[in-house]
Design a protein around this motif. Structure first.
Motif, PDB file in Angstrom:
ATOM      1  N   GLU A  99       1.026   8.301 -11.071  1.00 30.24           N
ATOM      2  CA  GLU A  99       1.124   7.050 -11.826  1.00 30.24           C
ATOM      3  C   GLU A  99      -0.049   6.109 -11.552  1.00 30.24           C
ATOM      4  OE1 GLU A  99       4.908   5.439 -10.791  1.00 30.24           O
ATOM      5  OE2 GLU A  99       6.030   7.177 -11.527  1.00 30.24           O
ATOM      6  N   LEU A 100      -0.828   6.398 -10.526  1.00 29.48           N
ATOM      7  CA  LEU A 100      -2.018   5.615 -10.202  1.00 29.48           C
ATOM      8  C   LEU A 100      -3.172   6.562  -9.920  1.00 29.48           C
ATOM      9  CD1 LEU A 100      -0.788   2.815  -7.715  1.00 29.48           C
ATOM     10  CD2 LEU A 100      -1.472   2.518 -10.089  1.00 29.48           C
ATOM     11  N   LYS A 101      -4.396   6.093 -10.161  1.00 32.86           N
ATOM     12  CA  LYS A 101      -5.579   6.860  -9.814  1.00 32.86           C
ATOM     13  C   LYS A 101      -6.030   6.477  -8.411  1.00 32.86           C
ATOM     14  CE  LYS A 101      -7.184   7.239 -14.598  1.00 32.86           C
ATOM     15  NZ  LYS A 101      -8.287   6.946 -15.549  1.00 32.86           N
ATOM     16  N   VAL A 102      -6.822   7.349  -7.794  1.00 36.20           N
ATOM     17  CA  VAL A 102      -7.252   7.103  -6.427  1.00 36.20           C
ATOM     18  C   VAL A 102      -8.047   5.804  -6.333  1.00 36.20           C
ATOM     19  CG1 VAL A 102      -9.384   8.451  -6.643  1.00 36.20           C
ATOM     20  CG2 VAL A 102      -8.302   8.172  -4.391  1.00 36.20           C
TER      21      VAL A 102
ATOM     22  N   LEU B  64       0.831  -1.200   0.000  1.00 32.52           N
ATOM     23  CA  LEU B  64       0.000   0.000   0.000  1.00 32.52           C
ATOM     24  C   LEU B  64       0.868   1.253   0.000  1.00 32.52           C
ATOM     25  CD1 LEU B  64      -2.623   1.535   0.117  1.00 32.52           C
ATOM     26  CD2 LEU B  64      -2.757   1.062   2.576  1.00 32.52           C
ATOM     27  N   LYS B  65       1.936   1.254   0.760  1.00 35.57           N
ATOM     28  CA  LYS B  65       2.836   2.421   0.766  1.00 35.57           C
ATOM     29  C   LYS B  65       3.451   2.641  -0.615  1.00 35.57           C
ATOM     30  CE  LYS B  65       5.207   1.188   4.523  1.00 35.57           C
ATOM     31  NZ  LYS B  65       6.156   1.289   5.677  1.00 35.57           N
ATOM     32  N   LYS B  66       3.818   1.561  -1.264  1.00 37.85           N
ATOM     33  CA  LYS B  66       4.378   1.672  -2.614  1.00 37.85           C
ATOM     34  C   LYS B  66       3.352   2.241  -3.575  1.00 37.85           C
ATOM     35  CE  LYS B  66       6.589  -1.099  -6.240  1.00 37.85           C
ATOM     36  NZ  LYS B  66       7.046  -2.472  -6.625  1.00 37.85           N
ATOM     37  N   ALA B  67       2.118   1.771  -3.462  1.00 35.17           N
ATOM     38  CA  ALA B  67       1.056   2.260  -4.333  1.00 35.17           C
ATOM     39  C   ALA B  67       0.752   3.727  -4.064  1.00 35.17           C
ATOM     40  CB  ALA B  67      -0.203   1.406  -4.136  1.00 35.17           C
ATOM     41  N   ARG B  68       0.796   4.130  -2.814  1.00 35.56           N
ATOM     42  CA  ARG B  68       0.538   5.536  -2.479  1.00 35.56           C
ATOM     43  C   ARG B  68       1.615   6.442  -3.072  1.00 35.56           C
ATOM     44  NH1 ARG B  68      -3.466   6.913   0.612  1.00 35.56           N
ATOM     45  NH2 ARG B  68      -2.493   8.946   0.888  1.00 35.56           N
ATOM     46  N   ARG B  69       2.849   5.990  -3.063  1.00 43.07           N
ATOM     47  CA  ARG B  69       3.926   6.787  -3.682  1.00 43.07           C
ATOM     48  C   ARG B  69       3.680   6.956  -5.179  1.00 43.07           C
ATOM     49  NH1 ARG B  69       7.201   3.899   0.128  1.00 43.07           N
ATOM     50  NH2 ARG B  69       7.706   2.284  -1.407  1.00 43.07           N
TER      51      ARG B  69
ATOM     52  N   ASP C  20      -7.466   3.159  -7.848  1.00 42.42           N
ATOM     53  CA  ASP C  20      -6.532   2.031  -7.864  1.00 42.42           C
ATOM     54  C   ASP C  20      -6.053   1.681  -6.455  1.00 42.42           C
ATOM     55  OD1 ASP C  20      -6.598   1.864 -10.679  1.00 42.42           O
ATOM     56  OD2 ASP C  20      -5.072   3.428 -10.853  1.00 42.42           O
ATOM     57  N   LEU C  21      -6.127   2.650  -5.564  1.00 40.88           N
ATOM     58  CA  LEU C  21      -5.696   2.421  -4.191  1.00 40.88           C
ATOM     59  C   LEU C  21      -6.751   1.687  -3.365  1.00 40.88           C
ATOM     60  CD1 LEU C  21      -4.156   5.911  -3.291  1.00 40.88           C
ATOM     61  CD2 LEU C  21      -2.921   3.839  -3.933  1.00 40.88           C
ATOM     62  N   ARG C  22      -8.001   1.838  -3.762  1.00 41.01           N
ATOM     63  CA  ARG C  22      -9.101   1.351  -2.933  1.00 41.01           C
ATOM     64  C   ARG C  22      -9.000  -0.136  -2.556  1.00 41.01           C
ATOM     65  NH1 ARG C  22     -13.886   3.935  -0.561  1.00 41.01           N
ATOM     66  NH2 ARG C  22     -14.946   2.160   0.373  1.00 41.01           N
ATOM     67  N   PRO C  23      -8.740  -1.048  -3.484  1.00 40.55           N
ATOM     68  CA  PRO C  23      -8.657  -2.464  -3.099  1.00 40.55           C
ATOM     69  C   PRO C  23      -7.574  -2.726  -2.053  1.00 40.55           C
ATOM     70  CG  PRO C  23      -8.841  -2.259  -5.479  1.00 40.55           C
ATOM     71  CD  PRO C  23      -8.596  -0.879  -4.937  1.00 40.55           C
ATOM     72  N   LEU C  24      -6.431  -2.047  -2.179  1.00 32.83           N
ATOM     73  CA  LEU C  24      -5.344  -2.233  -1.214  1.00 32.83           C
ATOM     74  C   LEU C  24      -5.713  -1.637   0.142  1.00 32.83           C
ATOM     75  CD1 LEU C  24      -2.274  -1.393  -3.483  1.00 32.83           C
ATOM     76  CD2 LEU C  24      -3.035  -3.662  -2.732  1.00 32.83           C
ATOM     77  N   GLU C  25      -6.383  -0.498   0.125  1.00 36.22           N
ATOM     78  CA  GLU C  25      -6.811   0.132   1.375  1.00 36.22           C
ATOM     79  C   GLU C  25      -7.843  -0.720   2.093  1.00 36.22           C
ATOM     80  OE1 GLU C  25      -6.118   4.721  -0.240  1.00 36.22           O
ATOM     81  OE2 GLU C  25      -8.096   3.796  -0.327  1.00 36.22           O
ATOM     82  N   GLU C  26      -8.775  -1.290   1.334  1.00 35.47           N
ATOM     83  CA  GLU C  26      -9.797  -2.135   1.942  1.00 35.47           C
ATOM     84  C   GLU C  26      -9.172  -3.413   2.511  1.00 35.47           C
ATOM     85  OE1 GLU C  26     -12.973  -2.839  -0.774  1.00 35.47           O
ATOM     86  OE2 GLU C  26     -13.760  -0.779  -0.604  1.00 35.47           O
ATOM     87  N   LYS C  27      -8.246  -3.991   1.781  1.00 38.65           N
ATOM     88  CA  LYS C  27      -7.573  -5.198   2.259  1.00 38.65           C
ATOM     89  C   LYS C  27      -6.855  -4.923   3.578  1.00 38.65           C
ATOM     90  CE  LYS C  27      -3.917  -8.500   1.063  1.00 38.65           C
ATOM     91  NZ  LYS C  27      -2.844  -8.843   0.076  1.00 38.65           N
TER      92      LYS C  27
END
Length: 333
Positions: free
Chosen positions: A40-43, A29-34, A45-52
């Motif tokens: 490079e990612l849309k918000v 998740l930290k990597k995805a947030r960076r 795209d973060l949702r599945p990782l945040e929910e997990k």
């Protein structure tokens, strides 16, 4: 405040255990947030990782045995910029050092502050649906938002703070409407300028809480409380969540001179240390609290959020906290 909790349908045990708000984020998740911050990612795209990650922390809290849970703030970068990004009227500046090697992007008030959509409700609801235990709604308060931002629009600090209070009040309303019965308003900057507490900080908190059917906590850690106590008790909340262990419980001496008249979430775990406290140490901190405070007004939690610790450290610290409270409860019986 037991009566208020009962009216809200909350049947909590003696010395309720809880956490302050944040937990460490998993590496993916930290990597995805960076990547998100680099565009490079849309918000979404973060949702599945945040929910997990949220699911994992809800399960951990249940397994450890906390009484009141938090969503873990997997969707937030920090406690101020996250809200600024979701309110109209802000722009975001470069990195500013907060403490040690921790940095945040300082918000800038450029225009009239307005709330346009729920900021925390979706994640609070998601977390609450995962458990039968109560989950606190947690948001950053107007005074801290004002104090930790550059103001280029409002004529003074008071006007900026009250504008933020009026906007954030709407977030409190939607949290309560969604079913949040415990709402925590984080105000770590409360003691930054003691003269502003009666001048407008109290008014801002009234705007946030008055007329809303919820049990309110304010978290005001690592401050110069000797300059605002007991005046801070005038804030319109039910519970003060205070860092205690990191400062060797010296605030208890203030409480002995002038009684603490509201509920208190008493911090017994140092969140800035890698050391895992032993149960005897934590039990002694709880016992010290109960020498001065009534059992019915005390909650037990860490000093602050645990996001700076590793997952393993966090779990062990929470286990020590819960086990120490269990032993204390036995002795009280």
């Amino acid at each position: 405040m037991r009566e208020k909790l009962s009216k809200l349908g909350l049947d909590l045990p003696t010395l309720p255990t809880t956490a302050v708000g944040s937990y460490p984020k998993p590496a993916e998740l930290k990597k995805a947030r960076r990547k998100f911050l680099k565009g490079e990612l849309k918000v979404e795209d973060l949702r599945p990782l945040e929910e997990k990650a949220t699911r994992e922390w809800i399960k951990i809290q249940e397994d450890v045995g906390l009484d009141v849970l938090v969503d873990g703030e997997m969707y937030r970068g920090d406690m101020v910029t996250y809200f600024a990004r979701n309110l109209e009227g802000f722009s975001i500046s470069g990195l500013v050092r907060s403490y040690d090697n921790r940095y945040y992007r300082k918000p800038v008030i450029k225009d009239k502050i307005e709330w346009t959509k729920p900021i925390t409700v979706d994640y609070w609801r998601y977390a609450q649906e995962l458990t039968e235990k109560p989950v606190k709604g947690v948001l950053t308060g107007p005074y801290t938002m004002m104090d930790w931002s550059f103001n280029e629009y409002y004529p003074n600090r008071k006007e900026a703070c009250l504008a933020l209070a009026r906007a954030l009040r709407k977030e409190v309303e939607v949290l309560a409407d969604a079913g949040a019965k415990i709402i925590q308003i984080d105000e770590p900057a409360s003691s930054a300028r003691p003269e502003e507490l009666p001048e407008f900080s109290e008014e801002a908190m009234k705007i946030m809480t008055n007329g809303i059917d919820a049990y309110f906590i304010t978290h005001i850690c690592y401050g110069a409380f000797e300059f605002i106590y007991p005046e801070m008790l005038s804030l319109s909340v039910d519970n003060f969540d205070l860092e205690m262990s990191n400062s060797d419980l010296d605030l208890v001496e203030l409480f002995e001179k002038k009684p603490f008249t509201k509920d208190i979430s008493f911090g017994v775990i140092d969140v800035h240390s890698h050391v895992i406290e032993d149960e005897d140490t934590v039990k002694s901190r709880i016992e010290r609290a109960l020498e001065t405070l009534d059992t019915n007004q005390v909650w037990i939690d860490p000093d602050c959020g645990l996001k700076t610790r590793t997952k393993e450290e966090t779990i062990e610290k929470l286990k020590v906290l819960v086990n120490s409270v269990k032993e204390t409860r036995k002795n009280l019986d």
